[in-house]
Design a protein around this motif. Structure first.
Motif, PDB file in Angstrom:
ATOM      1  N   TRP A   1       7.717 -11.539  -5.483  1.00 16.04           N
ATOM      2  CA  TRP A   1       7.527 -10.408  -4.729  1.00 16.04           C
ATOM      3  C   TRP A   1       6.022 -10.050  -4.295  1.00 16.04           C
ATOM      4  O   TRP A   1       5.792  -9.969  -3.219  1.00 16.04           O
ATOM      5  CB  TRP A   1       7.860  -9.131  -5.562  1.00 16.04           C
ATOM      6  N   GLN A   2       5.207 -10.439  -5.360  1.00 11.31           N
ATOM      7  CA  GLN A   2       3.841 -10.367  -5.043  1.00 11.31           C
ATOM      8  C   GLN A   2       3.203 -11.447  -4.045  1.00 11.31           C
ATOM      9  O   GLN A   2       2.404 -11.009  -3.074  1.00 11.31           O
ATOM     10  CB  GLN A   2       2.989 -10.346  -6.451  1.00 11.31           C
TER      11      GLN A   2
ATOM     12  N   VAL B   1       4.276  -9.954  -0.726  1.00 11.84           N
ATOM     13  CA  VAL B   1       3.365  -8.938  -0.189  1.00 11.84           C
ATOM     14  C   VAL B   1       1.898  -9.405   0.155  1.00 11.84           C
ATOM     15  O   VAL B   1       1.467  -9.126   1.271  1.00 11.84           O
ATOM     16  CB  VAL B   1       3.238  -7.571  -1.377  1.00 11.84           C
TER      17      VAL B   1
ATOM     18  N   ILE C   1      14.530  -6.751  -4.381  1.00 12.60           N
ATOM     19  CA  ILE C   1      14.592  -5.619  -3.218  1.00 12.60           C
ATOM     20  C   ILE C   1      15.978  -4.949  -2.987  1.00 12.60           C
ATOM     21  O   ILE C   1      17.092  -5.451  -3.575  1.00 12.60           O
ATOM     22  CB  ILE C   1      14.118  -6.228  -1.862  1.00 12.60           C
TER      23      ILE C   1
ATOM     24  N   ARG D   1       1.107  -2.127   2.854  1.00 16.08           N
ATOM     25  CA  ARG D   1       1.713  -1.922   1.357  1.00 16.08           C
ATOM     26  C   ARG D   1       2.664  -0.949   0.823  1.00 16.08           C
ATOM     27  O   ARG D   1       3.796  -1.091   0.341  1.00 16.08           O
ATOM     28  CB  ARG D   1       0.739  -1.914   0.487  1.00 16.08           C
ATOM     29  N   ALA D   2       2.369   0.331   1.396  1.00 27.08           N
ATOM     30  CA  ALA D   2       3.271   1.445   1.170  1.00 27.08           C
ATOM     31  C   ALA D   2       4.652   1.197   1.611  1.00 27.08           C
ATOM     32  O   ALA D   2       5.616   1.600   1.140  1.00 27.08           O
ATOM     33  CB  ALA D   2       2.564   2.737   1.786  1.00 27.08           C
TER      34      ALA D   2
ATOM     35  N   GLU E   1       6.494  -1.321  -0.240  1.00 23.55           N
ATOM     36  CA  GLU E   1       7.120  -0.786  -1.378  1.00 23.55           C
ATOM     37  C   GLU E   1       8.402  -0.213  -1.446  1.00 23.55           C
ATOM     38  O   GLU E   1       9.358  -0.116  -2.271  1.00 23.55           O
ATOM     39  CB  GLU E   1       6.173   0.169  -2.258  1.00 23.55           C
TER      40      GLU E   1
ATOM     41  N   ARG F   1      11.449  -2.276  -2.462  1.00 21.98           N
ATOM     42  CA  ARG F   1      11.645  -2.462  -3.794  1.00 21.98           C
ATOM     43  C   ARG F   1      12.813  -1.854  -4.715  1.00 21.98           C
ATOM     44  O   ARG F   1      12.818  -0.671  -4.461  1.00 21.98           O
ATOM     45  CB  ARG F   1      10.129  -2.651  -4.793  1.00 21.98           C
TER      46      ARG F   1
ATOM     47  N   LYS G   1      10.741   0.543  -8.330  1.00 25.40           N
ATOM     48  CA  LYS G   1       9.314   0.864  -7.670  1.00 25.40           C
ATOM     49  C   LYS G   1       8.622   1.733  -8.916  1.00 25.40           C
ATOM     50  O   LYS G   1       9.208   2.601  -9.704  1.00 25.40           O
ATOM     51  CB  LYS G   1       9.597   1.963  -6.884  1.00 25.40           C
TER      52      LYS G   1
END
Length: 197
Positions: A85-86, A89, A145, A186-187, A190, A193, A196
């Protein structure tokens, strides 16, 4: 003999691409000339026409080279992250932030759309969407996700990141625009996900 000819062709193409990339990255597409490229490469106009057809064909070759370099860099960013995930992003964010780099900003996000048209229609876009779709498929399989159509999400993410990069590249205050774009992006991500925090 055949190998020698192949090496000569490769070398000629590389010289022309390097000379054009230098010119496109500094003075831009409109203000660079084919005579500049050929003189810098120590070649004739005939060589340029033979290998690339015209200035636009050479520009497309430069775009392709830079795009491949960007992809390599993004893959390294993703691979270095502590989680899938990271990595996803950070790869998306790194793409947006590349619009701050002068050469990428001018060639990919200013002159590119002006010369080659809508960035979403470039040949490389389908590859980006396929890669994003695969990353999303893997994230979904991990349960990281929400259950979403991977292609739809990939196209939306690709469009948002491309638009953010174009916005930064054409901004009067690119650093500030980049900061805002990255926070907003980024928002948005999110929202995909499951967990969260």
């Amino acid at each position: 003999m055949r190998r020698q000819r192949h090496d000569m062709i490769t070398e000629t193409r590389a010289k022309l691409i390097a000379a054009a990339r230098q010119a496109f990255g500094t003075v831009g597409y409109a203000d660079s000339s084919m005579d500049d490229f050929t003189a810098a490469a120590g070649l004739t106009r005939g060589a340029l026409y033979h290998h690339f057809g015209d200035k636009k064909g050479l520009f497309q070759a430069v775009i392709k080279e830079i795009d491949a370099e960007m992809t390599d860099r993004l893959n390294r960013v993703s691979a270095a992250a502590p989680s899938r995930w990271q990595g996803f992003v950070e790869e998306c964010v790194a793409y947006i932030q590349m619009a701050l780099e002068p050469e990428i900003q001018r060639i990919m996000f200013r002159d590119g759309p002006a010369v080659l048209g809508d960035i979403s229609q470039w040949p490389s876009t389908n590859g980006c969407i396929a890669a994003l779709s695969e990353s999303l498929r893997q994230l979904k399989a991990e349960g990281a996700i929400v259950d979403i159509d991977e292609e739809v999400a990939a196209r939306l993410i690709n469009g948002a990141s491309s638009h953010a990069a174009l916005w930064i590249a054409n901004s009067d205050e690119p650093q500030e625009t980049s900061k805002r774009a990255v926070e907003g992006f980024r928002a948005l991500l999110e929202g995909l996900r499951v967990d969260k925090m």
